[in-house]
Design a protein around this motif. Structure first.
Motif, PDB file in Angstrom:
ATOM      1  N   CYS A  69      34.655 -26.058  82.521  1.00  0.00           N
ATOM      2  CA  CYS A  69      33.940 -27.291  82.167  1.00  0.00           C
ATOM      3  C   CYS A  69      33.903 -27.448  80.660  1.00  0.00           C
ATOM      4  O   CYS A  69      33.663 -26.470  79.927  1.00  0.00           O
ATOM      5  CB  CYS A  69      32.520 -27.254  82.739  1.00  0.00           C
ATOM      6  SG  CYS A  69      31.529 -28.689  82.288  1.00  0.00           S
ATOM      7  N   ARG A  93      37.852 -36.429  90.612  1.00  0.00           N
ATOM      8  CA  ARG A  93      39.292 -36.661  90.572  1.00  0.00           C
ATOM      9  C   ARG A  93      39.652 -37.755  89.573  1.00  0.00           C
ATOM     10  O   ARG A  93      38.887 -38.677  89.338  1.00  0.00           O
ATOM     11  CB  ARG A  93      39.804 -37.071  91.960  1.00  0.00           C
ATOM     12  CG  ARG A  93      39.772 -35.945  92.991  1.00  0.00           C
ATOM     13  CD  ARG A  93      40.333 -36.432  94.309  1.00  0.00           C
ATOM     14  NE  ARG A  93      40.382 -35.380  95.311  1.00  0.00           N
ATOM     15  CZ  ARG A  93      41.394 -34.526  95.458  1.00  0.00           C
ATOM     16  NH1 ARG A  93      42.457 -34.630  94.664  1.00  0.00           N
ATOM     17  NH2 ARG A  93      41.365 -33.607  96.390  1.00  0.00           N
ATOM     18  N   ARG A  94      40.832 -37.619  89.020  1.00  0.00           N
ATOM     19  CA  ARG A  94      41.388 -38.686  88.191  1.00  0.00           C
ATOM     20  C   ARG A  94      42.298 -39.539  89.066  1.00  0.00           C
ATOM     21  O   ARG A  94      43.180 -39.018  89.744  1.00  0.00           O
ATOM     22  CB  ARG A  94      42.195 -38.109  87.021  1.00  0.00           C
ATOM     23  CG  ARG A  94      41.392 -37.313  86.020  1.00  0.00           C
ATOM     24  CD  ARG A  94      42.306 -36.781  84.938  1.00  0.00           C
ATOM     25  NE  ARG A  94      41.619 -35.927  84.016  1.00  0.00           N
ATOM     26  CZ  ARG A  94      41.034 -36.352  82.893  1.00  0.00           C
ATOM     27  NH1 ARG A  94      41.073 -37.630  82.591  1.00  0.00           N
ATOM     28  NH2 ARG A  94      40.441 -35.502  82.080  1.00  0.00           N
ATOM     29  N   THR A 148      34.555 -32.678  82.846  1.00  0.00           N
ATOM     30  CA  THR A 148      33.130 -32.361  82.959  1.00  0.00           C
ATOM     31  C   THR A 148      32.771 -32.183  84.421  1.00  0.00           C
ATOM     32  O   THR A 148      33.149 -32.995  85.262  1.00  0.00           O
ATOM     33  CB  THR A 148      32.273 -33.481  82.349  1.00  0.00           C
ATOM     34  OG1 THR A 148      32.726 -33.747  81.026  1.00  0.00           O
ATOM     35  CG2 THR A 148      30.816 -33.073  82.292  1.00  0.00           C
ATOM     36  N   ARG A 163      30.338 -31.835  87.864  1.00  0.00           N
ATOM     37  CA  ARG A 163      29.361 -32.770  88.412  1.00  0.00           C
ATOM     38  C   ARG A 163      27.947 -32.466  87.918  1.00  0.00           C
ATOM     39  O   ARG A 163      27.144 -33.375  87.668  1.00  0.00           O
ATOM     40  CB  ARG A 163      29.402 -32.718  89.944  1.00  0.00           C
ATOM     41  CG  ARG A 163      30.725 -33.157  90.547  1.00  0.00           C
ATOM     42  CD  ARG A 163      30.692 -33.036  92.053  1.00  0.00           C
ATOM     43  NE  ARG A 163      31.985 -33.323  92.643  1.00  0.00           N
ATOM     44  CZ  ARG A 163      32.381 -34.534  93.013  1.00  0.00           C
ATOM     45  NH1 ARG A 163      31.575 -35.567  92.854  1.00  0.00           N
ATOM     46  NH2 ARG A 163      33.573 -34.717  93.557  1.00  0.00           N
ATOM     47  N   ARG A 217      41.865 -33.417  87.598  1.00  0.00           N
ATOM     48  CA  ARG A 217      40.404 -33.401  87.670  1.00  0.00           C
ATOM     49  C   ARG A 217      39.813 -33.729  86.301  1.00  0.00           C
ATOM     50  O   ARG A 217      40.428 -33.492  85.262  1.00  0.00           O
ATOM     51  CB  ARG A 217      39.900 -32.027  88.123  1.00  0.00           C
ATOM     52  CG  ARG A 217      40.366 -31.628  89.510  1.00  0.00           C
ATOM     53  CD  ARG A 217      39.604 -32.371  90.569  1.00  0.00           C
ATOM     54  NE  ARG A 217      40.060 -32.003  91.915  1.00  0.00           N
ATOM     55  CZ  ARG A 217      39.391 -32.298  93.024  1.00  0.00           C
ATOM     56  NH1 ARG A 217      38.233 -32.939  92.937  1.00  0.00           N
ATOM     57  NH2 ARG A 217      39.866 -31.970  94.205  1.00  0.00           N
ATOM     58  N   ARG A 218      38.624 -34.253  86.292  1.00  0.00           N
ATOM     59  CA  ARG A 218      37.936 -34.577  85.052  1.00  0.00           C
ATOM     60  C   ARG A 218      37.507 -33.304  84.341  1.00  0.00           C
ATOM     61  O   ARG A 218      37.387 -32.234  84.949  1.00  0.00           O
ATOM     62  CB  ARG A 218      36.715 -35.441  85.339  1.00  0.00           C
ATOM     63  CG  ARG A 218      37.054 -36.719  86.070  1.00  0.00           C
ATOM     64  CD  ARG A 218      37.138 -37.852  85.108  1.00  0.00           C
ATOM     65  NE  ARG A 218      37.516 -39.092  85.803  1.00  0.00           N
ATOM     66  CZ  ARG A 218      38.022 -40.137  85.205  1.00  0.00           C
ATOM     67  NH1 ARG A 218      38.218 -40.093  83.897  1.00  0.00           N
ATOM     68  NH2 ARG A 218      38.335 -41.214  85.869  1.00  0.00           N
ATOM     69  N   PHE A 254      34.603 -30.968  90.119  1.00  0.00           N
ATOM     70  CA  PHE A 254      35.059 -31.937  89.134  1.00  0.00           C
ATOM     71  C   PHE A 254      35.527 -33.205  89.855  1.00  0.00           C
ATOM     72  O   PHE A 254      36.097 -33.130  90.949  1.00  0.00           O
ATOM     73  CB  PHE A 254      36.219 -31.370  88.291  1.00  0.00           C
ATOM     74  CG  PHE A 254      35.839 -30.168  87.495  1.00  0.00           C
ATOM     75  CD1 PHE A 254      35.365 -30.305  86.203  1.00  0.00           C
ATOM     76  CD2 PHE A 254      35.944 -28.911  88.044  1.00  0.00           C
ATOM     77  CE1 PHE A 254      35.015 -29.180  85.467  1.00  0.00           C
ATOM     78  CE2 PHE A 254      35.596 -27.788  87.318  1.00  0.00           C
ATOM     79  CZ  PHE A 254      35.123 -27.908  86.028  1.00  0.00           C
ATOM     80  N   ARG A 274      27.492 -33.790  84.464  1.00  0.00           N
ATOM     81  CA  ARG A 274      27.429 -35.261  84.489  1.00  0.00           C
ATOM     82  C   ARG A 274      26.055 -35.749  84.924  1.00  0.00           C
ATOM     83  O   ARG A 274      25.570 -36.774  84.455  1.00  0.00           O
ATOM     84  CB  ARG A 274      28.492 -35.818  85.429  1.00  0.00           C
ATOM     85  CG  ARG A 274      29.896 -35.785  84.867  1.00  0.00           C
ATOM     86  CD  ARG A 274      30.893 -36.358  85.841  1.00  0.00           C
ATOM     87  NE  ARG A 274      32.223 -36.389  85.282  1.00  0.00           N
ATOM     88  CZ  ARG A 274      32.720 -37.398  84.548  1.00  0.00           C
ATOM     89  NH1 ARG A 274      31.961 -38.465  84.333  1.00  0.00           N
ATOM     90  NH2 ARG A 274      33.932 -37.357  84.072  1.00  0.00           N
TER      91      ARG A 274
END
Length: 265
Positions: free
Chosen positions: A17, A31-32, A45, A47, A42-43, A29, A50
């Motif tokens: 992260c 998804r993009r 940051t 969850r 995956r992003r 994470f 966030r």
């Protein structure tokens, strides 16, 4: 070999992260969209970060207890928790005894929407709006001045038969004006009129109106006669038609009313 396989599996199924610095499975994470599955799909940051529920990592805890790190940070600002402050400096390196703050990403400036010419909008809102022109009232069903002939010079007329079947024809404008004035039709639009009665309905209307009484002799009547004969320009309208008995209807023929009444006298 088992260690290498295990390490490669961890690397392939986990991701670090960018906020808390901990290794977490890909499921933590987002998804993009439009990316293939994997580490880059995956992003950065997780969850928890966030949602603001991230727990301080080891590096964050070390920074919170290290006085040199706190000196670099300069203390917490108002409204900022220790967890958030430590997470923001989780990437600081303390390997050689020196504390180097990480390079924080600058927030992108928000794009301002184009508002156009503000002065013109304020002037338009301040100006008194002009009153809207009054709407034209719907035409009267008996207003013949509203009628206009078509390009071919006719007026459309429609109606229905005794069986309820609809019919349509084109007539001269003068005839259309007479039918509307004498109550046999109404105006539908600029180019169309509609007959009000079928043949059966019209006959019943005249006989009921005159109470089945002959207009000429006063006896029982069950026929309809034109006061101005059709041969001389009369039309089948409530104004021009009266109830008559069979004898008077035959004797009158195509004579005018005055001429026929003088003959009876």
């Amino acid at each position: 070999m088992m260690t290498l396989d295990t390490d490669s599996q961890i690397q392939s199924n986990e991701k670090r992260c960018s906020v808390c610095g901990t290794m977490k499975p890909f499921g933590d994470f987002l998804r993009r969209t439009g990316r293939r599955p994997g580490r880059h799909g995956r992003r950065g940051t997780c969850r928890a970060c966030r949602n603001g529920k991230a727990a301080p990592s080891d590096a964050s805890a070390r920074l919170m207890t290290d006085p040199r790190a706190m000196a670099v940070v300069g203390g917490r600002s108002e409204g900022q928790s220790a967890v958030d402050q430590a997470a923001s400096f989780s990437a600081i390196s303390v390997s050689d005894g020196t504390i180097v703050p990480p390079v924080l990403k600058k927030k992108r400036p928000r794009k301002r929407r184009r508002t156009g010419n503000v002065q013109k909008r304020h002037a338009a809102s301040a100006a008194v709006p002009e009153p809207a022109p009054p709407k034209r009232e719907k035409q009267s069903p008996t207003d013949v001045s509203f009628l206009r002939p078509t390009a071919l010079g006719f007026i459309r007329m429609r109606g229905k038969t005794d069986n309820g079947r609809r019919w349509y024809q084109e007539i001269e404008p003068e005839l259309a004006y007479i039918l509307v004035r004498e109550g046999a039709a109404v105006v539908v639009n600029r180019h169309t009129i509609r007959r009000l009665y079928s043949n059966k309905e019209f006959r019943q209307l005249i006989l009921t109106r005159d109470n089945y009484t002959c207009r000429f002799c006063g006896k029982y009547g069950d026929t309809i006669d034109h006061e101005l004969p059709r041969a001389k320009g009369g039309h089948t309208t409530p104004v021009n038609c009266v109830c008559a008995c069979y004898e008077c209807n035959q004797l009158k023929a195509n004579r005018d009313v005055d001429e026929f009444m003088g003959m009876l006298d």
